[in-house]
Design a protein around this motif. Structure first.
Motif, mmCIF file in Angstrom:
data_model
loop_
_atom_site.group_PDB
_atom_site.id
_atom_site.type_symbol
_atom_site.label_atom_id
_atom_site.label_comp_id
_atom_site.label_asym_id
_atom_site.label_seq_id
_atom_site.Cartn_x
_atom_site.Cartn_y
_atom_site.Cartn_z
ATOM 1 N N PHE A 45 -11.533 0.490 16.073
ATOM 2 C CA PHE A 45 -11.054 -0.951 15.439
ATOM 3 C C PHE A 45 -9.755 -1.416 16.032
ATOM 4 C CE2 PHE A 45 -13.304 1.468 12.332
ATOM 5 C CZ PHE A 45 -14.084 0.423 11.566
ATOM 6 N N PRO A 46 -10.026 -1.983 17.429
ATOM 7 C CA PRO A 46 -8.773 -2.416 17.878
ATOM 8 C C PRO A 46 -7.646 -3.356 17.165
ATOM 9 C CG PRO A 46 -10.746 -3.570 18.847
ATOM 10 C CD PRO A 46 -11.016 -2.602 17.599
ATOM 11 N N TYR A 47 -8.234 -4.060 16.121
ATOM 12 C CA TYR A 47 -7.384 -4.919 15.389
ATOM 13 C C TYR A 47 -8.047 -4.734 13.971
ATOM 14 C CZ TYR A 47 -4.810 -8.609 13.236
ATOM 15 O OH TYR A 47 -4.009 -9.383 12.423
ATOM 16 N N PHE A 48 -6.981 -4.375 12.809
ATOM 17 C CA PHE A 48 -7.430 -4.357 11.688
ATOM 18 C C PHE A 48 -6.526 -4.927 10.737
ATOM 19 C CE2 PHE A 48 -8.476 -2.371 7.624
ATOM 20 C CZ PHE A 48 -9.697 -2.068 7.751
ATOM 21 N N LYS A 49 -6.540 -5.917 10.102
ATOM 22 C CA LYS A 49 -5.664 -6.515 8.902
ATOM 23 C C LYS A 49 -6.274 -6.676 7.734
ATOM 24 C CE LYS A 49 -1.797 -8.444 7.588
ATOM 25 N NZ LYS A 49 -1.856 -8.041 6.126
ATOM 26 N N ASP A 50 -5.705 -5.923 6.421
ATOM 27 C CA ASP A 50 -6.435 -5.721 5.378
ATOM 28 C C ASP A 50 -5.271 -5.446 4.453
ATOM 29 O OD1 ASP A 50 -7.589 -4.835 2.664
ATOM 30 O OD2 ASP A 50 -9.487 -4.998 4.282
ATOM 31 N N ASP A 51 -5.224 -6.236 3.126
ATOM 32 C CA ASP A 51 -4.268 -6.231 2.093
ATOM 33 C C ASP A 51 -4.142 -5.193 1.422
ATOM 34 O OD1 ASP A 51 -3.289 -8.831 3.059
ATOM 35 O OD2 ASP A 51 -4.458 -9.675 1.538
ATOM 36 N N PHE A 52 -5.280 -4.329 1.667
ATOM 37 C CA PHE A 52 -5.453 -3.153 0.629
ATOM 38 C C PHE A 52 -5.641 -1.933 1.815
ATOM 39 C CE2 PHE A 52 -6.758 -6.441 -2.063
ATOM 40 C CZ PHE A 52 -5.836 -6.157 -3.434
ATOM 41 N N HIS A 53 -5.319 -1.931 2.952
ATOM 42 C CA HIS A 53 -5.432 -0.816 3.811
ATOM 43 C C HIS A 53 -4.254 -0.186 4.617
ATOM 44 C CE1 HIS A 53 -7.430 1.659 6.693
ATOM 45 N NE2 HIS A 53 -8.522 1.635 6.116
ATOM 46 N N LYS A 54 -4.034 0.789 4.543
ATOM 47 C CA LYS A 54 -2.568 1.190 5.333
ATOM 48 C C LYS A 54 -2.544 1.088 6.641
ATOM 49 C CE LYS A 54 -1.770 3.994 1.331
ATOM 50 N NZ LYS A 54 -1.758 5.326 0.829
#
Length: 186
Positions: A45-54
């Motif tokens: 996962f080279p990019y990962f933006k999620d409001d509920f993930h650390k």
């Protein structure tokens, strides 16, 4: 090898740029890009933006999971444009493991290069007011195709760097004379 190394793309920065640009025109705040390493059975996962993930935007990897949702996207090579209810039904019918908070709306597009899936672009929306139409999905499909080209080029560049280093070491450490001749012996 140095020239090839300078051209490698930072997928984290690319993902951040794409995400920030898309946020201006689409109602999305959660996006991730994944790539698959078939040799080592890993999902990156080279990019990962999620409001509920650390793990926000920091690159990370995990082992390939045959029942994983991201793996399902990659293996089936089909776009998924689903509501939360449709996602739950898909997970039940395909025996998929859904991890984390379920989005109200999800668009998942496999990243394909020469017919082979190399990853996925996934957009998730946790608000019920999220409105992503077919034109938006078509835009995401186009973006996914460009990301796939970049990833494919990056894979080839990494292989080129490895091969270049291998053959350079082979020639430099050889006790034999190495030369290249054409058909005329020159």
């Amino acid at each position: 090898a140095e020239k090839s190394q300078r051209r490698l793309v930072n997928l984290n920065l690319l993902g951040e740029f794409i995400h920030n640009t898309l946020k201006e025109i689409l109602p999305i705040s959660n996006l991730y890009i994944s790539t698959i390493d078939y040799d080592n059975k890993q999902i990156h996962f080279p990019y990962f933006k999620d409001d509920f993930h650390k793990k926000d935007s920091a690159a990370f990897s995990r082992p390939f999971n045959n029942n994983g949702f991201t793996e399902y996207i990659i293996q089936n090579k089909k776009i998924i444009n689903s509501t939360q209810e449709e996602l739950i039904a898909l997970a039940k019918s395909e025996k998929l493991e859904l991890v984390g908070e379920l989005p109200e709306r999800l668009v998942a597009i496999p990243l394909k290069s020469d017919g082979m899936a190399v990853g996925a672009l996934v957009v998730q929306c946790y608000q019920s007011s999220c409105d992503i139409n077919e034109d938006d999905v078509e835009l995401l499909r186009f973006i996914a195709s460009q990301i796939a080209v970049i990833i494919d080029r990056q894979i080839w560049q990494e292989k080129l760097i490895e091969n270049e280093a291998y053959y350079r070491t082979l020639v430099e450490n050889s006790s034999e004379i190495v030369c290249i001749l054409n058909d005329y012996g020159i």
